[in-house]
Write a protein that holds these residues in place. Structure first.
Motif, PDB file in Angstrom:
ATOM      1  N   UNK A  67     -16.722  -3.965 -11.650  1.00 44.96           N
ATOM      2  CA  UNK A  67     -15.844  -3.681 -10.513  1.00 44.96           C
ATOM      3  C   UNK A  67     -16.043  -4.679  -9.366  1.00 44.96           C
ATOM      4  N   UNK A  68     -17.247  -4.822  -8.813  1.00 46.56           N
ATOM      5  CA  UNK A  68     -17.393  -5.810  -7.730  1.00 46.56           C
ATOM      6  C   UNK A  68     -17.178  -7.250  -8.203  1.00 46.56           C
ATOM      7  N   UNK A  69     -17.501  -7.523  -9.466  1.00 48.86           N
ATOM      8  CA  UNK A  69     -17.261  -8.871  -9.983  1.00 48.86           C
ATOM      9  C   UNK A  69     -15.771  -9.195  -9.989  1.00 48.86           C
ATOM     10  N   UNK A  70     -14.949  -8.236 -10.405  1.00 47.23           N
ATOM     11  CA  UNK A  70     -13.509  -8.448 -10.410  1.00 47.23           C
ATOM     12  C   UNK A  70     -12.971  -8.718  -9.020  1.00 47.23           C
ATOM     13  N   UNK A  71     -13.506  -8.023  -8.021  1.00 50.36           N
ATOM     14  CA  UNK A  71     -13.057  -8.265  -6.649  1.00 50.36           C
ATOM     15  C   UNK A  71     -13.493  -9.640  -6.160  1.00 50.36           C
ATOM     16  N   UNK A  72     -14.614 -10.117  -6.662  1.00 52.15           N
ATOM     17  CA  UNK A  72     -15.031 -11.478  -6.331  1.00 52.15           C
ATOM     18  C   UNK A  72     -14.026 -12.500  -6.865  1.00 52.15           C
ATOM     19  N   UNK A  73     -13.477 -12.237  -8.047  1.00 52.03           N
ATOM     20  CA  UNK A  73     -12.432 -13.094  -8.597  1.00 52.03           C
ATOM     21  C   UNK A  73     -11.193 -13.052  -7.700  1.00 52.03           C
ATOM     22  N   UNK A  74     -10.849 -11.851  -7.243  1.00 47.05           N
ATOM     23  CA  UNK A  74      -9.711 -11.718  -6.325  1.00 47.05           C
ATOM     24  C   UNK A  74      -9.935 -12.510  -5.051  1.00 47.05           C
ATOM     25  N   UNK A 101      -5.491 -14.135  -8.996  1.00 48.02           N
ATOM     26  CA  UNK A 101      -5.364 -12.809  -8.388  1.00 48.02           C
ATOM     27  C   UNK A 101      -5.075 -11.762  -9.466  1.00 48.02           C
ATOM     28  N   UNK A 102      -4.264 -12.122 -10.457  1.00 44.08           N
ATOM     29  CA  UNK A 102      -3.981 -11.211 -11.562  1.00 44.08           C
ATOM     30  C   UNK A 102      -5.211 -10.892 -12.380  1.00 44.08           C
ATOM     31  N   UNK A 103      -6.070 -11.866 -12.600  1.00 44.27           N
ATOM     32  CA  UNK A 103      -7.315 -11.627 -13.340  1.00 44.27           C
ATOM     33  C   UNK A 103      -8.196 -10.636 -12.582  1.00 44.27           C
ATOM     34  N   UNK A 104      -8.266 -10.782 -11.267  1.00 38.89           N
ATOM     35  CA  UNK A 104      -9.040  -9.827 -10.469  1.00 38.89           C
ATOM     36  C   UNK A 104      -8.510  -8.413 -10.602  1.00 38.89           C
ATOM     37  N   UNK A 105      -7.191  -8.272 -10.619  1.00 37.87           N
ATOM     38  CA  UNK A 105      -6.588  -6.952 -10.786  1.00 37.87           C
ATOM     39  C   UNK A 105      -6.897  -6.375 -12.156  1.00 37.87           C
ATOM     40  N   UNK A 106      -6.906  -7.231 -13.179  1.00 32.62           N
ATOM     41  CA  UNK A 106      -7.157  -6.771 -14.549  1.00 32.62           C
ATOM     42  C   UNK A 106      -8.547  -6.184 -14.704  1.00 32.62           C
ATOM     43  N   UNK A 107      -9.526  -6.766 -14.034  1.00 33.62           N
ATOM     44  CA  UNK A 107     -10.889  -6.252 -14.151  1.00 33.62           C
ATOM     45  C   UNK A 107     -11.121  -5.010 -13.296  1.00 33.62           C
ATOM     46  N   UNK A 108     -10.238  -4.757 -12.337  1.00 31.87           N
ATOM     47  CA  UNK A 108     -10.424  -3.607 -11.444  1.00 31.87           C
ATOM     48  C   UNK A 108      -9.926  -2.297 -12.040  1.00 31.87           C
ATOM     49  N   UNK A 109      -8.680  -2.271 -12.504  1.00 33.89           N
ATOM     50  CA  UNK A 109      -8.016  -1.007 -12.782  1.00 33.89           C
ATOM     51  C   UNK A 109      -8.628  -0.159 -13.902  1.00 33.89           C
ATOM     52  N   UNK A 110      -8.981  -0.703 -15.069  1.00 35.18           N
ATOM     53  CA  UNK A 110      -9.521   0.184 -16.112  1.00 35.18           C
ATOM     54  C   UNK A 110     -10.807   0.890 -15.699  1.00 35.18           C
ATOM     55  N   UNK A 111     -11.740   0.144 -15.095  1.00 35.14           N
ATOM     56  CA  UNK A 111     -13.020   0.753 -14.720  1.00 35.14           C
ATOM     57  C   UNK A 111     -12.872   1.692 -13.530  1.00 35.14           C
ATOM     58  N   UNK A 112     -12.050   1.331 -12.552  1.00 38.29           N
ATOM     59  CA  UNK A 112     -11.868   2.201 -11.392  1.00 38.29           C
ATOM     60  C   UNK A 112     -11.188   3.507 -11.788  1.00 38.29           C
ATOM     61  N   UNK A 113     -10.214   3.434 -12.714  1.00 38.38           N
ATOM     62  CA  UNK A 113      -9.571   4.647 -13.215  1.00 38.38           C
ATOM     63  C   UNK A 113     -10.577   5.519 -13.968  1.00 38.38           C
TER      64      UNK A 113
END
Length: 407
Positions: A96-103, A126-138
Motif C-alpha cells: 500500500x505505501x509503496x504504491x503511493x510512492x509510485x503515485x 500514476x495508473x501504476x500507483x492506482x493499480x497497487x492501491x485498490x486491491x489491497x485497500x479493498x
C-alpha cells in the motif's frame, strides 16, 4: 476458478448477521481506509480535471485527450487483477505505501511534462500507483467489516468518490490559475497518504489474519460453478456499463457544458463537482441498503431508476442538465458496493482478484470506451456523443440474468 473454490461462500441477498462476540466492525480502520481512498482518488481525479488546461497548452485534440485517459486507465486495469491475484496467495500489506510512492513519482512527472509523450508516461506511472492501491485497500476494508461487507465497501468507496469530487475543485482553485507546475503541490497529499497507508499496513499485519479467520467461519454452500460464471459475467457487464457512463461525465462533462451552454472552464468544473459529489452520496447509501434488502434489489433500483434521467439529459436546459446529472450520479453509483460484494461472495477467497477485476479491469475497459468517445466527439461533436450514450443505461436490464440467490 475451480469447482471447490466457487461453492464455498454464497451470494446472498439476506441481511448479514455477524455474531458480536468475535466479529467486530472496526469503524476506525474502515474509516482510515476510506480516508486513504479519498487521498488516492483526489490525486487521480486531478488528471481529467486539468484536461482542458492541457488541451490548450499542448494543442491536443479530443482523440489525444482520450489517449491520455486510455493509457492511465489501461495501466491500472492490466495490473490490478494481477496484483490482487498475487496478494490473495502472498499477502503484501506494505504494498500500500509503496504504491503511493509510485503515485508520488507520477505527480512529479506530470508537473514537469513538456510534451504529449511525456504526458502519456506520467499518466502511466500514476495508473501504476492506482493499480497497487485498490486491491489491497479493498481487502483491508473487507477484513475490518465484521461481516457488514456492503457497509464497509460503500464507506471505503465513498472515500474515493469524495476525493474524486474534491479533485476538480482543487484543480480549479490551485492548478488552473497557476499552471501545470502547480500539480507538484499534490506531492504533499501523497506524502500524507503514505503515512496513513503505513498505519493500515501495520493493522493488517497484526490483526488481519485473526479477523479473516472469524469471517471464514460463516462460509456456506452457495452457487455452483456455472452459476458463478454467469454471475461474474453479468456483474462485469453491469460494472462496465456503469464505468463507461460515469467516465463519460468524468472526462467530457466539462466539454459538453462548454459546447452546449458556452460555460467557462472553471464554471463547468463546478458542475462536475456537483455530479461527483452526488456519486459519492449514492455510493455511501448503496452499501448499507444492500446489507439490509439485498444486493440484487439495489442493482435493479440503480439501473432502472437512472434510465429516465439519462434519456432526458441531452434535451434539457442548463438548470435541468445540472439536476438530471446529479440524479444520474446519485442513483447509478448506489449499485457499486452491491456489485463488488456480490462478486466477492461469488468467488470466496479471491477478494484481491475480484477487487482488482472490479476496480481495475472494468475501469480500464471503460478507458477504452472513454478513448472511443473522444474519437466520436472529434468526428460528430461532444453534444452528439452525450445524446447517443443516453441509451447506455438500458444495458442495466441484464440484471434480470443474475442468478437467483440462495439462503
Amino acid at each position: 476458478m475451480n469447482q471447490k473454490t466457487a461453492a464455498v461462500e454464497p451470494v446472498s441477498d439476506t441481511p448479514v448477521q455477524p455474531s458480536p462476540a468475535d466479529k467486530k466492525f472496526y469503524a476506525g480502520i474502515v474509516g482510515t481506509a476510506a480516508l486513504a481512498h479519498l487521498l488516492n482518488d483526489l490525486i487521480q481525479a486531478i488528471l481529467p480535471a486539468i484536461y482542458p488546461m492541457l488541451k490548450i497548452k499542448f494543442s491536443l485534440s479530443y482523440t489525444e485527450i482520450g489517449m491520455i485517459a486510455l493509457i492511465y486507465q489501461m495501466t491500472a486495469s492490466l495490473l490490478q487483477p494481477c496484483v490482487g491475484l498475487f496478494t490473495d496467495k502472498h499477502p503484501k500489506p506494505y504494498l500500500l505505501p509503496f504504491g503511493m510512492l509510485v503515485t508520488l513519482t507520477g505527480i512529479a512527472l506530470l508537473a514537469t511534462a513538456d510534451s504529449f509523450l511525456f504526458l502519456l508516461v506520467a499518466a502511466a506511472v500514476v495508473g501504476i500507483g492506482s493499480a497497487t492501491f485498490h486491491p489491497e485497500a479493498s481487502r483491508v476494508a473487507r477484513t475490518a467489516s465484521g461481516g457488514r461487507f456492503g457497509t464497509a465497501q460503500s464507506t471505503f468507496q465513498v472515500g474515493g468518490n469524495t476525493g474524486s469530487a474534491i479533485g476538480p475543485l482543487l484543480a480549479a482553485a490551485i492548478i488552473i490559475p497557476h499552471g501545470q507546475l502547480a500539480v507538484a503541490w499534490l506531492m504533499i497529499i501523497a506524502l500524507l497518504a503514505i503515512a496513513v497507508l503505513f498505519h493500515l499496513s501495520r493493522w493488517m499485519q497484526t490483526h488481519g489474519q485473526a479477523q479473516l479467520s472469524h469471517l471464514a467461519q460463516d462460509q456456506r454452500q452457495g452457487l455452483n460453478r456455472s452459476k458463478v460464471i454467469q454471475a461474474i459475467v453479468i456483474v462485469c457487464v453491469l460494472m462496465l456499463t456503469k464505468f463507461v457512463y460515469i467516465a463519460l461525465f468524468t472526462n467530457y462533462f466539462t466539454f459538453y457544458l462548454m459546447a452546449q451552454f458556452d460555460l467557462a472552464i472553471q464554471e463547468s468544473q463546478m458542475f462536475l463537482f456537483m455530479f461527483l459529489a452526488f456519486v459519492a452520496i449514492g455510493t455511501f447509501a448503496g452499501g448499507p441498503v444492500g446489507d439490509r434488502i439485498g444486493r440484487k434489489a439495489v442493482i435493479w433500483v440503480s439501473f432502472l431508476g437512472v434510465i429516465p434521467f439519462a434519456l432526458a439529459l441531452p434535451h434539457a436546459n442548463l438548470l435541468w442538465t445540472a439536476i438530471f446529472a446529479c440524479f444520474i450520479g446519485l442513483i447509478m453509483s448506489s449499485a457499486f458496493a452491491a456489485m463488488v460484494v456480490y462478486a466477492q461472495e461469488a468467488v470466496p477467497g479471491r477478494v484481491g482478484l475480484i477487487s482488482g477485476l472490479m476496480f481495475g479491469l472494468m475501469f480500464g475497459i471503460s478507458g477504452v470506451g472513454a478513448a472511443g468517445l473522444g474519437v466520436l466527439a472529434d468526428r460528430f461533436g461532444i453534444v452528439w456523443v452525450f445524446g447517443i450514450t443516453s441509451f447506455l443505461p438500458l444495458l442495466g436490464l441484464a440484471t434480470a440474468l443474475l442468478p437467483n440467490t440462495q439462503k
